[in-house]
Design an enzyme around this catalytic site. Structure first.
Site, short mmCIF file in Angstrom:
data_model
loop_
_atom_site.label_atom_id
_atom_site.label_comp_id
_atom_site.label_asym_id
_atom_site.label_seq_id
_atom_site.Cartn_x
_atom_site.Cartn_y
_atom_site.Cartn_z
N GLY A 1 0.82 -1.22 0.00
CA GLY A 1 0.00 0.00 0.00
C GLY A 1 0.84 1.25 0.00
N SER A 2 1.74 1.38 -1.01
CA SER A 2 2.72 2.48 -0.93
C SER A 2 2.66 3.47 -2.10
CB SER A 2 4.13 1.90 -0.80
OG SER A 2 4.36 0.92 -1.78
N THR A 3 1.50 3.54 -2.77
CA THR A 3 1.42 4.55 -3.83
C THR A 3 1.12 5.93 -3.26
OG1 THR A 3 -0.90 3.98 -4.19
CG2 THR A 3 0.72 2.92 -5.64
N GLY B 1 0.43 8.28 0.83
CA GLY B 1 0.38 8.27 2.30
C GLY B 1 1.67 7.84 2.98
N ILE B 2 1.51 7.23 4.14
CA ILE B 2 2.65 6.80 4.95
C ILE B 2 3.51 5.80 4.16
CG2 ILE B 2 3.27 5.47 7.02
CD1 ILE B 2 0.78 6.72 8.40
N GLY B 3 2.85 4.91 3.44
CA GLY B 3 3.57 3.89 2.67
C GLY B 3 4.51 4.51 1.65
N SER C 1 -0.98 1.23 14.92
CA SER C 1 -1.51 2.57 15.20
C SER C 1 -1.63 2.77 16.70
CB SER C 1 -2.89 2.70 14.58
OG SER C 1 -3.55 3.87 15.03
N TYR D 1 -11.65 -1.08 13.31
CA TYR D 1 -10.29 -0.66 12.94
C TYR D 1 -9.34 -0.91 14.11
CZ TYR D 1 -6.39 2.53 11.82
OH TYR D 1 -5.15 3.08 11.59
P1 NAD Z 1 -3.65 6.06 2.80
O1 NAD Z 1 -5.09 5.76 2.64
O2 NAD Z 1 -3.20 7.48 2.74
O3 NAD Z 1 -2.78 5.21 1.77
C1 NAD Z 1 -3.01 3.84 1.67
C2 NAD Z 1 -2.29 3.27 0.46
O4 NAD Z 1 -2.69 1.89 0.36
C3 NAD Z 1 -2.65 3.91 -0.86
O5 NAD Z 1 -1.50 3.85 -1.68
C4 NAD Z 1 -3.75 2.97 -1.40
O6 NAD Z 1 -3.86 3.01 -2.80
C5 NAD Z 1 -3.20 1.65 -0.95
N1 NAD Z 1 -4.18 0.57 -0.81
C6 NAD Z 1 -5.39 0.63 -0.19
N2 NAD Z 1 -5.99 -0.60 -0.22
C7 NAD Z 1 -5.10 -1.42 -0.88
C8 NAD Z 1 -5.09 -2.81 -1.22
N3 NAD Z 1 -6.13 -3.60 -0.90
N4 NAD Z 1 -4.00 -3.34 -1.86
C9 NAD Z 1 -2.92 -2.56 -2.16
N5 NAD Z 1 -2.88 -1.23 -1.87
C10 NAD Z 1 -3.95 -0.67 -1.24
O7 NAD Z 1 -3.24 5.35 4.20
P2 NAD Z 1 -2.35 5.90 5.41
O8 NAD Z 1 -3.17 6.81 6.23
O9 NAD Z 1 -1.03 6.32 4.90
O10 NAD Z 1 -2.19 4.57 6.28
C11 NAD Z 1 -1.14 3.65 6.10
C12 NAD Z 1 -1.06 2.76 7.33
O11 NAD Z 1 -0.80 3.56 8.47
C13 NAD Z 1 -2.35 1.99 7.63
O12 NAD Z 1 -2.04 0.70 8.06
C14 NAD Z 1 -2.99 2.79 8.75
O13 NAD Z 1 -3.81 2.01 9.57
C15 NAD Z 1 -1.75 3.27 9.49
N6 NAD Z 1 -1.99 4.46 10.31
C16 NAD Z 1 -2.37 5.64 9.74
C17 NAD Z 1 -2.59 6.76 10.55
C18 NAD Z 1 -2.99 8.10 10.00
O14 NAD Z 1 -3.39 8.98 10.77
N7 NAD Z 1 -2.88 8.32 8.70
C19 NAD Z 1 -2.44 6.64 11.94
C20 NAD Z 1 -2.05 5.44 12.49
C21 NAD Z 1 -1.82 4.35 11.66
#
Ligand code: NAD
Length: 264
Positions: free
Chosen positions: A14-16, A18-20, A141, A154
């Site tokens: 899931g790295s296109t 966000g955090i990834g 998280s 969640y």
């Molecule tokens: P995001 O929604 O910004 O990005 C998620 C990425 O995953 C995108 O690239 C999306 O295209 C990809 N994706 C979604 N479903 C997919 C699938 N089935 N297969 C492959 N790719 C897929 O997410 P984020 O907020 O960066 O979260 C990333 C991680 O960090 C998650 O596990 C989330 O629970 C955790 N997290 C986030 C936060 C926050 O505040 N953002 C806080 C705590 C933990």
């Protein structure tokens, strides 16, 4: 500090965005070869191009596939059997009152947030054992410990990741493999940014006002009183992925802006 990641093969699910994406970028900047993953070819190609230009690395590759499915995970492991650093970042969230969360949502959240990482760890662990080196990192998280009333399903998945991560660390005790989970707090990822913008629009407020209100009402224990950036989370992950972090295993490491109140 040289994180000694040059040439290591890393997969970030899931790295296109966000955090990834920031984790992929941090690892690439440190010289790792990074496999970027998202669900569509277009998103993956775009992210790989962005990564190559931002990190100056040509070693980024892509894998388009829904890693919440067994087929995609197996396909990935066939194409890239030598992953040394596995970052299970893929995760979804959705606020919903408990009474309105149907069985299907509970199962979907478990599939996407927990089973995806379990499967990848199971697929890559044998080669890590043969090499006697590997890194498995679950992006959990603060919600793993402070279950949000507005999305209990969640929270359940994020707590489950801690159990899997600690159990797996025990299972590989005495090897060169480490297994950890990283606990971000509220972070301005693409998903969270979209959520804040939508809320601001619906309530006729600015995104800044919504952010301030969020920390006042929903996360009053935050010590930084703002969203973390995705890069702040990625820095910790890059360190944990490094050979330098060899004595850090079985841990739940926080990058939560101090939201969790207990000191340990
Ligand atoms: P995001 O929604 O910004 O990005 C998620 C990425 O995953 C995108 O690239 C999306 O295209 C990809 N994706 C979604 N479903 C997919 C699938 N089935 N297969 C492959 N790719 C897929 O997410 P984020 O907020 O960066 O979260 C990333 C991680 O960090 C998650 O596990 C989330 O629970 C955790 N997290 C986030 C936060 C926050 O505040 N953002 C806080 C705590 C933990």
């Amino acid at each position: 500090m040289d994180l000694q990641l040059t040439g290591k093969l890393a997969l970030v699910s899931g790295s296109t965005a966000g955090i990834g994406f920031s984790i992929a970028q941090a690892l690439a900047r440190e010289g790792a070869r990074v496999i970027v993953n998202g669900r569509t070819e277009a998103a993956v190609e775009h992210a790989v191009a962005q990564l190559r230009s931002a990190s100056g690395s040509t070693a980024a590759e892509g894998f388009a596939g829904d890693l919440s499915t067994a087929e995609a995970a197996e396909d990935l492991a066939r194409r890239f059997p030598d992953v040394e650093i596995l970052v299970n970042n893929l995760g979804i969230f959705e606020p919903k009152p408990f009474e309105e969360i149907p069985d299907a949502d509970w199962l979907r959240f478990f599939d996407v947030n927990v089973l995806s990482g379990v499967r990848l760890a199971r697929l890559y662990l044998p080669a890590m054992r043969r090499r006697n080196w590997g890194r498995v990192i679950f992006i959990s998280s603060e919600s793993a410990l402070q279950i949000p009333a507005e999305m209990i399903h969640y929270g359940m998945t994020k707590t489950a990741q801690l159990a899997v991560s600690r159990g797996l660390a025990e299972a590989v005790a005495g090897t060169g493999i480490t297994v950890n989970s990283v606990l971000p707090g509220p972070t301005r990822s693409r998903g969270v940014g979209d959520f804040v913008d939508a809320l601001a629009k619906a309530e006729g407020k600015s995104a800044e006002a919504v952010e301030q209100e969020f920390f006042l009402k929903m996360r009053p224990s935050s010590l930084i009183r703002r969203f973390a950036s995705t890069e702040e989370v990625a820095s910790l992950v890059a360190y944990v992925a490094s050979p330098l972090a060899s004595a850090t295993t079985g841990a739940a490491l926080r990058v939560d802006g101090g939201v969790l109140r207990s000191a340990v």
